[in-house]
Motif scaffolding. Structure first.
Motif, mmCIF file in Angstrom:
data_model
loop_
_atom_site.group_PDB
_atom_site.id
_atom_site.type_symbol
_atom_site.label_atom_id
_atom_site.label_comp_id
_atom_site.label_asym_id
_atom_site.label_seq_id
_atom_site.Cartn_x
_atom_site.Cartn_y
_atom_site.Cartn_z
ATOM 1 N N TRP A 142 0.409 -10.853 -6.496
ATOM 2 C CA TRP A 142 0.929 -9.753 -7.313
ATOM 3 C C TRP A 142 1.392 -8.609 -6.429
ATOM 4 C CZ3 TRP A 142 -2.133 -5.398 -6.656
ATOM 5 C CH2 TRP A 142 -3.496 -5.579 -6.414
ATOM 6 N N ALA A 143 2.434 -7.925 -6.867
ATOM 7 C CA ALA A 143 3.057 -6.864 -6.064
ATOM 8 C C ALA A 143 2.078 -5.730 -5.790
ATOM 9 C CB ALA A 143 4.292 -6.327 -6.781
ATOM 10 N N THR A 144 2.032 -5.291 -4.539
ATOM 11 C CA THR A 144 1.063 -4.279 -4.104
ATOM 12 C C THR A 144 1.124 -3.014 -4.949
ATOM 13 O OG1 THR A 144 1.214 -5.092 -1.827
ATOM 14 C CG2 THR A 144 0.309 -2.877 -2.148
ATOM 15 N N ASN A 145 2.335 -2.553 -5.300
ATOM 16 C CA ASN A 145 2.445 -1.266 -5.996
ATOM 17 C C ASN A 145 1.846 -1.294 -7.402
ATOM 18 O OD1 ASN A 145 4.840 -2.821 -6.907
ATOM 19 N ND2 ASN A 145 5.351 -0.920 -7.978
ATOM 20 N N LEU A 146 1.543 -2.491 -7.928
ATOM 21 C CA LEU A 146 0.893 -2.562 -9.244
ATOM 22 C C LEU A 146 -0.496 -1.938 -9.212
ATOM 23 C CD1 LEU A 146 1.856 -6.160 -10.483
ATOM 24 C CD2 LEU A 146 2.907 -3.975 -11.093
ATOM 25 N N SER A 147 -1.100 -1.873 -8.032
ATOM 26 C CA SER A 147 -2.418 -1.234 -7.929
ATOM 27 C C SER A 147 -2.343 0.247 -8.286
ATOM 28 C CB SER A 147 -2.995 -1.393 -6.514
ATOM 29 O OG SER A 147 -2.236 -0.654 -5.564
ATOM 30 N N GLN A 148 -1.130 0.813 -8.211
ATOM 31 C CA GLN A 148 -0.956 2.226 -8.544
ATOM 32 C C GLN A 148 -1.058 2.487 -10.049
ATOM 33 O OE1 GLN A 148 -0.513 4.756 -5.952
ATOM 34 N NE2 GLN A 148 -1.397 2.902 -5.074
#
Length: 552
Positions: A382-388
């Motif tokens: 999953w794309a890293t920026n989704l953690s934001q």
């Protein structure tokens, strides 16, 4: 929810939601873009964190002047619209892969935010000066704050999909579209604003604008240049001779000196009846700097944690859904020419050039051996920026619960004062850092990836602290500020945020210097505990000021 609040609230809610959609989409991918070797600028962790910290610091420094201009000359509506257009244009330009264009785009966002951010918050407060809404002010700001986080939550899904499908530029363009939608929504609500958007004008005793330019802004620029040029002791550990870690940090800290002096002068020159409220606000501004220093690590150090130290592999139904929505990247487990990183994920450069090696993709370096795929197999990450989106997701879930909790206490006449809420917010935020210390320990200091649930837990705890502190901060500024300098004091709140944001960049830029990442998080815990103790020491005096003003 809306019936007992001013009719302008839904429009301000939606306008701020879309503005934050654009801002947090951009912030979620900013450091990832800067560090991208192929399509970004191949920056090191220190370089990206330093630029990120300077950027978000300046974004929250300009409300100082934006609030002044709105108060005295433009009024709130004109300031908000112009600021929003500038930010939208900046986002569109940010994805153009040219370092000069990046700095121009950042400048537009910085200046635009200065006109937009403090004035929409002040405008909201203006509607709650009417008797029928006064006791709803905290709740109104909580609802408004939830709007911010709805935008911050959904934006990262758009950012991830567009980046994966089309590239960085289109993700940044989506941020610009969101900002322009926010401006349109704001204009649609014009009929509900009445005369609340009008400028207050220059009041008796106010410092003339030319004096502010000559005695604050010009000295800030001069001090900034001095900070940039001034060098400390050069050593092997500090080859650049920086005083505070980098030229930009030195310049920022020096530039803040005249502005801080100005806010101090407001206290000494204030009318007798305004001295204690202004003093209380300045105290709160100083304390919350440390909160923002740790909280704003979400876009830098915690983004790095999600990227390098978190198990992002998805399988089964989750993989099918994420791949279908273009929220995951396919990575093949085979050796190829890749960027060279050392054992601590520090990218290796020689004379500014990124070094290459033949190895597996860097993601697999700290995957547990029993979890490694077969040679040539492809995994979905999953794309890293989704953690934001974890933090704003928690805000959306927890805001109604926190509002209900304080409403219940209010009905029993046991609701704590706003300064008390802020003090407990700091304490709860400090506890969140302990979650990350445990996560480092669980992953044997990065030698193995850990579950994303550690990030979820960390954000969950700090979100409770955030909900006790951040919307309460906006509320207390509007409650305690003398009428003629409300926007100016709102700018002071954002100034403290600005300094905290820069502190965050300084902290994040030190990430690579800690071989044991627990030490990094222990420093953050210590800073928040210091702020907590200081706030509790000052609590009695702050509550007394609130009582004197007849507010809670």
């Amino acid at each position: 929810m809306w019936k007992s609040h001013p009719k302008a609230l839904p429009y301000l809610f939606l306008s701020e939601m879309w503005e934050r959609f654009g801002y947090y989409l951009m912030i979620g991918i900013f450091t990832l873009y800067l560090k991208d070797v192929e399509a970004g600028f191949a920056m090191t962790e220190k370089e990206a964190s330093d630029l990120y910290g300077t950027f978000i610091a300046l974004v929250f420094l300009t409300p100082f002047i934006g609030g002044l201009v709105a108060d005295r000359y433009w009024g709130y509506k004109k300031s908000i619209v112009i600021g929003g257009i500038m930010m939208g244009a900046g986002y569109f330009m940010m994805g153009i892969h040219d370092i000069t264009m990046l700095y121009i785009a950042m400048t537009l966002v910085i200046v635009g935010n200065g006109f937009f951010k403090p004035n929409i918050s002040t405008l909201l407060g203006n509607f709650y000066t009417e008797d029928q809404y006064k006791d709803k002010k905290d709740e109104g700001y909580n609802i408004f704050y939830m709007g911010i986080n709805v935008g911050a939550f959904i934006c990262n899904f758009f950012g991830a999909a567009l980046q994966i499908l089309l590239g960085w530029q289109y993700a940044f363009m989506a941020a610009g579209v969101g900002m322009f939608i926010g401006v349109i929504v704001f204009l649609l609500g014009t009929k509900h604003y009445g005369n609340q958007t009008e400028k207050k004008g220059v009041q008796p005793g106010d410092m003339p604008f030319w004096k502010i330019v000559m005695f604050i802004l010009v000295p800030s620029a001069v001090f900034g240049v001095i900070g940039w040029l001034l060098k400390g002791v050069t050593s092997e550990a500090n080859p650049g001779g920086y005083i505070f870690g980098s030229d930009s940090t030195d310049a920022f800290i020096f530039a803040c000196i005249p502005v801080i002096f100005f806010y101090g002068s407001l206290y000494f020159k204030a009318k007798v009846e305004d001295k204690r409220p202004i003093g209380a606000l300045l105290t709160i501004f100083a304390v919350v700097i440390l909160f923002w220093g740790v909280f704003k690590l979400n876009g830098s150090a915690l983004n790095t944690w999600a990227d390098r130290y978190t198990d992002r592999e998805i399988t089964g139904t989750t993989q099918t859904v994420f791949n279908g929505l273009k929220l995951a990247k396919e990575v093949e487990y085979k050796k190829d020419t890749v960027e060279l990183y050392d054992a601590s994920f520090r990218i290796q450069k020689v004379d500014g050039e990124v070094q290459k090696t033949v190895d597996y993709p860097v993601y697999f370096r700290n995957v547990a051996k029993d979890k490694l795929p077969e040679e040539g197999a492809t995994v979905s990450l999953w794309a890293t920026n989704l953690s934001q989106s974890i933090n704003p997701g928690w805000v959306i879930i927890l805001t109604p619960l926190v509002v209900a909790f304080f409403t219940f206490l209010r009905s029993r006449k046991k609701e704590p004062s706003t300064p008390t809420k802020i003090a407990f917010g700091l304490l709860i935020s400090a506890l969140s850092v302990l979650v990350m210390i445990a996560a480092v320990n669980m992953g044997a200091n990065g030698s193995e990836k850990v579950s994303v649930w550690w990030l979820v837990a960390n954000y969950g705890v700090i979100t409770i602290g955030e909900l006790f502190l951040s919307p309460m901060g906006l509320s207390v500024v509007s409650k305690l500020s003398p009428t003629n300098i409300t926007s100016l004091m709102m700018g002071g709140w954002f100034l403290s945020t600005s300094i905290g944001n820069k502190l965050s960049g300084v902290l994040a830029s030190l990430w690579d210097t800690y071989d044991n990442k627990q030490d990094f998080f222990w420093i953050n815990f210590g800073l928040l505990m210091f702020a907590t103790m200081l706030m509790f020491i000052l609590l009695k005096q702050l509550n007394k000021v609130m009582q004197e003003k007849g507010i809670h």
